[in-house]
Design a protein around this motif. Sequence first.
Motif, short mmCIF file in Angstrom:
data_model
loop_
_atom_site.label_atom_id
_atom_site.label_comp_id
_atom_site.label_asym_id
_atom_site.label_seq_id
_atom_site.Cartn_x
_atom_site.Cartn_y
_atom_site.Cartn_z
N ALA A 1 -13.04 -5.55 2.73
CA ALA A 1 -12.29 -5.56 1.47
C ALA A 1 -12.81 -6.57 0.47
O ALA A 1 -12.79 -6.34 -0.75
CB ALA A 1 -10.81 -5.84 1.76
N TYR A 2 -13.32 -7.70 0.97
CA TYR A 2 -13.80 -8.78 0.10
C TYR A 2 -15.17 -9.25 0.60
O TYR A 2 -15.32 -10.37 1.09
CB TYR A 2 -12.80 -9.94 0.08
N MET B 1 -4.42 -8.69 1.82
CA MET B 1 -4.27 -8.83 0.37
C MET B 1 -3.49 -10.09 0.02
O MET B 1 -3.85 -10.85 -0.90
CB MET B 1 -3.58 -7.59 -0.20
N TRP C 1 -11.15 -8.23 6.13
CA TRP C 1 -11.68 -9.14 5.11
C TRP C 1 -13.15 -8.83 4.80
O TRP C 1 -13.56 -8.79 3.63
CB TRP C 1 -11.57 -10.59 5.59
N TYR D 1 5.01 -3.44 5.52
CA TYR D 1 3.67 -3.96 5.31
C TYR D 1 2.74 -3.54 6.45
O TYR D 1 3.18 -3.25 7.57
CB TYR D 1 3.70 -5.48 5.18
N HIS E 1 -5.53 -13.18 0.57
CA HIS E 1 -6.48 -13.34 -0.54
C HIS E 1 -5.78 -13.96 -1.75
O HIS E 1 -6.32 -14.84 -2.42
CB HIS E 1 -7.07 -11.97 -0.89
N ARG E 2 -4.55 -13.51 -2.03
CA ARG E 2 -3.80 -14.09 -3.16
C ARG E 2 -3.48 -15.57 -2.90
O ARG E 2 -3.53 -16.39 -3.83
CB ARG E 2 -2.53 -13.29 -3.42
N ARG F 1 0.82 -1.22 0.00
CA ARG F 1 0.00 0.00 0.00
C ARG F 1 0.85 1.27 0.00
O ARG F 1 0.41 2.31 -0.50
CB ARG F 1 -0.91 0.02 1.23
N ASP G 1 -3.64 -4.28 5.91
CA ASP G 1 -4.29 -4.40 4.60
C ASP G 1 -3.43 -5.20 3.63
O ASP G 1 -3.95 -6.00 2.84
CB ASP G 1 -4.58 -3.00 4.03
N ASP G 2 -2.12 -5.00 3.69
CA ASP G 2 -1.21 -5.79 2.86
C ASP G 2 -1.27 -7.27 3.23
O ASP G 2 -1.25 -8.15 2.36
CB ASP G 2 0.23 -5.30 3.01
#
Length: 367
Positions: free
Chosen positions: A181-182, A147, A178, A140, A150-151, A49, A143-144
């Motif tokens: 963001a998703y 992310m 989470w 980091y 999620h990857r 970010r 949020d990182d």
Amino acid sequence: MPWTTLAALALQAAAAPAPATPVAQPPVAQSSRWVLKEADYTAKDVRFRNGETMAAVRLHYGTLGTPHRDASGRIDNAVMVLHGTGGSGRQFLQPQFADQLYGPGQPLDIRRYWIILPDNIGHGRSSKPSDGLHMRFPEYDYDDMVMLQHRLLTDGLGLDRLRVLIGTSMGCMHGFIWGEAYPGFARALMPLACQPVEIGGLNRMWRQLLVDGIEADPTWNGGEYKTQPLQGLRTASSISVIAGSAPLNFQKLWPTRDLATETARERVERDMATRDANDMIYQFESSRTYNPWPNLERITVPVTWINSADDFINPRNFAFAEAALKRMPNARFRMIAETDDTHGHGTHTWAVNWKQDLVDLLARSGS
């Protein structure tokens, strides 16, 4: 303990704490019943970010059970459990957690569910400053970390849905991120031991003092030490032990001056032996930008959020829960009462305290 009404919840929230990191706890042997299948996923060309980049980030993870696919080929039984600050996925093999949840007929019976236990960036066997970059490692934040989780799930494991996401301490805060963001990726969220608010007040202060204690040690040398800066780590581990305290439980276990003194020193030494100074700085500083409060309305899936009344980090007299529940229509909150058998911030690790809450969450979020 029955679910509170909003009116009663206001009174209850005024009597319980709110943490957010895995603080020093006595080690508990892993249960020999549970054998992880372990692997690494490499996330390529990662942009953080703050604009920093890494060509590759290694994320270590373990799994229990087997993925199940529905008629369309979609994996439909994945459960992710997220650790706290300084922890790793392997901590969820401890008997007070694993033996309560994973066996036949238990809430996360591994004959039915596929359990995913990642090591977050900066932790465990995943990429971290102590690999060699030291304080040049990208800064980091939470949020990182989400992310990258999620990857791992999507690119690494081919998932587009979780049955439930369980997060403890730092992982609890990741759960709220989470949900925003998703939205809907996890059919249900179970955040344990945190607050969905910016890290300020005492929670920021003790973290800052922990980091300052390490960096004030001249042997830290801007992160370029050859051996661990022991005085800085002693300060940090001492603060961590205090943050993980449980007054009634400690009084029962170590009721005399000599026992308490001996135990305090043992716990600090044990904690120090597990730490790397730079990793610890990054782990605690990663919370600096956390603040899901403005966007709680994005969380619409069923949520069961649980704190404990003897938690130093998440004080029981905060009233955030009542306001937060009004903004998350499918959320429930419970405060675990303090007893001489609860474990302060670490109460979340003892699944007996919330096992039935998980059963209820799974039931109200679908079969």
